[in-house]
Design an enzyme around this catalytic site. Structure first.
Site, PDB file in Angstrom:
ATOM      1  N   LYS A 113     -24.329  -4.492  17.249  1.00  0.00           N
ATOM      2  CA  LYS A 113     -25.053  -4.366  16.154  1.00  0.00           C
ATOM      3  C   LYS A 113     -26.658  -4.615  16.427  1.00  0.00           C
ATOM      4  O   LYS A 113     -26.656  -5.228  17.477  1.00  0.00           O
ATOM      5  CB  LYS A 113     -24.618  -5.592  15.156  1.00  0.00           C
ATOM      6  CG  LYS A 113     -25.545  -5.588  14.079  1.00  0.00           C
ATOM      7  CD  LYS A 113     -24.648  -6.723  13.102  1.00  0.00           C
ATOM      8  CE  LYS A 113     -25.587  -6.737  11.732  1.00  0.00           C
ATOM      9  NZ  LYS A 113     -24.978  -7.696  10.784  1.00  0.00           N
TER      10      LYS A 113
ATOM     11  N   SER B 114     -23.745  -6.332   6.062  1.00  0.00           N
ATOM     12  CA  SER B 114     -24.970  -5.630   6.750  1.00  0.00           C
ATOM     13  C   SER B 114     -24.453  -4.750   8.008  1.00  0.00           C
ATOM     14  O   SER B 114     -25.351  -4.024   8.534  1.00  0.00           O
ATOM     15  CB  SER B 114     -25.992  -6.638   7.207  1.00  0.00           C
ATOM     16  OG  SER B 114     -25.385  -7.528   8.110  1.00  0.00           O
TER      17      SER B 114
ATOM     18  N   SER C 227     -20.725 -10.116   6.355  1.00  0.00           N
ATOM     19  CA  SER C 227     -21.263  -8.722   7.029  1.00  0.00           C
ATOM     20  C   SER C 227     -20.412  -8.044   8.161  1.00  0.00           C
ATOM     21  O   SER C 227     -20.775  -6.954   8.238  1.00  0.00           O
ATOM     22  CB  SER C 227     -22.622  -9.048   7.635  1.00  0.00           C
ATOM     23  OG  SER C 227     -23.815  -9.004   6.638  1.00  0.00           O
TER      24      SER C 227
END
Ligand code: GLN
Length: 462
Positions: free
Chosen positions: A72, A147, A171
């Protein structure tokens, strides 16, 4: 397509890390329209894969040799950009590796690139990324969740074996559920946050996505453990992964699912039956204070975010905008941050400000304690808590335009971060449109291994 890692095939010479890496890079390329990656590390990944193959050949394979990993874009990897999907950090390249990256790299992992996300990890749909949304691989008109949407899609669509994400309020688990993969938010403090760009430090935790529990267990073993560089990292001996013969499961009563899609309710009922089939006792437990989960989370998360993001001022850190009136900070923050990030900074600043701090922030700290205590009491008599991961399956891009309805989609996930406990989302069938459904297991502090073995048992009994 690469799915589970099955690295024994490398050992036995049936395939090679280089072949798998080429396949991953081809898939990333072929499915570029999904928007899962913000940066692809082709050269670096190819050369790491060549090293892995040499090590296999020499009998020197490390624990994760040849495992292909997506990261990420709020986690630091030297030599690769780090943007948090924000214009604020466009062009930034970090000077040091996050501890998780050091550990994975020492264990032989290959990093294929940085995955797309909601800006500064604020969002539940990946639509707040400054570099465009991520699309759900099951239906391109739908969101992947957020997210960590890019990481979820990367794992679901065969672009890497596993991917790292961060989970502040869901997330990892919510996108895992929307994309049909496993997602683990470990116990707070078990995985170092050093090198993770902070959103809400008391809630943030690095975790991962995988297609199989085996891959999740192997990676977790490597990234778990105390790190002197993270002051909140805990000393804790790894718990045995021994399966419980007859787990005692507390389960959210079906009557608490009134706002959920009917197919989620049906799947949750089936999930409970599957647990009983495994030899578990499943009792309805209505955790007190669940009405406080969302307000507590959004007050704490925005307050901490407003403080953490104060460093991006166009002077010390981040994009610098020209300002005719000389106010570089306002100009830079207005140009660098998107709407959702600005909204959260304003809310957080408000709830910390003189005169309101007592009414909001201090109150939220008190309700946090009540939420934690409710879990503590439950785990005196139970090994885990079962509930759905999300109230619906993946929604359409653009469907949730008001922030409150977006925030409510985190209803089932935020409480684990508030309490600091581990939580795992597992794929549990599909709805009538073929969209994946996720179910969730939460457990007491440090029961991460137990949650993974429970999930493994569930998969085996499917
Ligand atoms: N969706 C939640 C939010 O927007 C959680 C985000 C996260 O876990 N990083 O705050």
């Amino acid at each position: 397509m690469i799915y589970s890692s099955d690295r024994s095939s490398f050992m036995e010479g049936r395939s090679s890390a280089s072949e798998r890496c080429a396949e991953a890079l081809d898939t990333i390329n072929a499915k570029a329209e999904l928007g899962a990656f913000l940066h692809v590390n082709s050269e670096g990944a190819r050369s790491a894969a060549a090293t892995s193959d040499e090590r296999f050949a020499a009998g020197l394979a490390r624990p994760l040799e040849g495992l292909i990993v997506g990261v990420k874009d709020n986690i630091s990897v030297v030599g690769q950009p780090l943007t948090c999907a924000s214009k604020m950090l466009d062009g930034f390249r970090p000077l040091y590796n996050a501890t998780v990256i050091e550990r994975l790299s020492d264990a032989g992992a290959i990093f294929v690139g940085k995955t797309n996300m909601d800006e500064f990890a604020m969002g539940s749909s990946n639509e707040t990324s400054a570099f465009g949304p991520v699309r759900n691989s099951y239906d391109h008109e739908r969101v992947p969740g957020g997210s960590s949407g890019g990481s979820a899609v990367a794992v679901a669509s065969g672009m890497c074996h596993v991917a790292l994400g961060s989970d502040t309020g869901g997330s990892i688990r919510q996108p895992a559920a929307f994309c049909g993969v496993y997602g683990l938010k470990p116990t707070y403090g078990r995985v170092s946050r050093y090198g993770l760009v902070a959103f809400a430090s008391s809630l943030d935790q690095i975790g991962l996505f995988s297609n199989t529990i085996d891959d999740m267990q192997e990676v977790f073993r490597v990234i778990d453990g105390h790190d002197p560089l993270d002051a909140t990292s805990v000393h804790h001996a790894a718990e045995s992964a021994a399966e419980l013969a007859a787990p005692r499961i507390a389960a959210l009563p079906l009557s608490r699912l009134d706002g959920c899609a009917p197919e989620i309710v049906d799947a949750y009922a089936a999930f409970r039956e599957r647990l009983v089939g495994l030899g578990a006792t499943v009792d309805d437990v209505d955790l007190p204070h669940s009405e406080l989960w969302i307000p507590t989370y959004f007050i704490l998360a925005t307050a901490e975010a407003s403080s953490n993001l104060a460093r991006f001022d166009g002077v010390r850190y981040g994009l610098r905008a020209e300002a005719e009136d000389g106010d570089i900070t306002t100009a830079s923050r207005s140009a660098g941050f998107g709407t959702e990030v600005q909204r959260r900074i304003m809310l957080g600043t408000f709830s910390l400000s003189k005169g309101y701090g007592e009414a909001y922030y201090t109150k939220a700290q008190q309700t946090r304690r009540l939420i934690r205590e409710a879990y503590d009491r439950t785990f005196e008599s139970y090994d885990a808590f079962a509930l759905p991961t999300t109230p619906t399956t993946a929604f359409r891009l653009g469907e949730k335009s008001d922030p409150v309805s977006m925030w409510l989609s985190d209803y089932f996930t935020v409480s684990a971060n508030i309490a600091g406990i581990p939580a795992l989302s597992l794929p549990f069938g599909h709805d009538s449109s073929g969209l994946p459904i996720g179910m969730q297991l939460q457990g007491p502090m440090f029961s991460d291994e137990r949650l993974m073995s429970l999930a493994k048992g569930l998969a085996a009994s499917a």
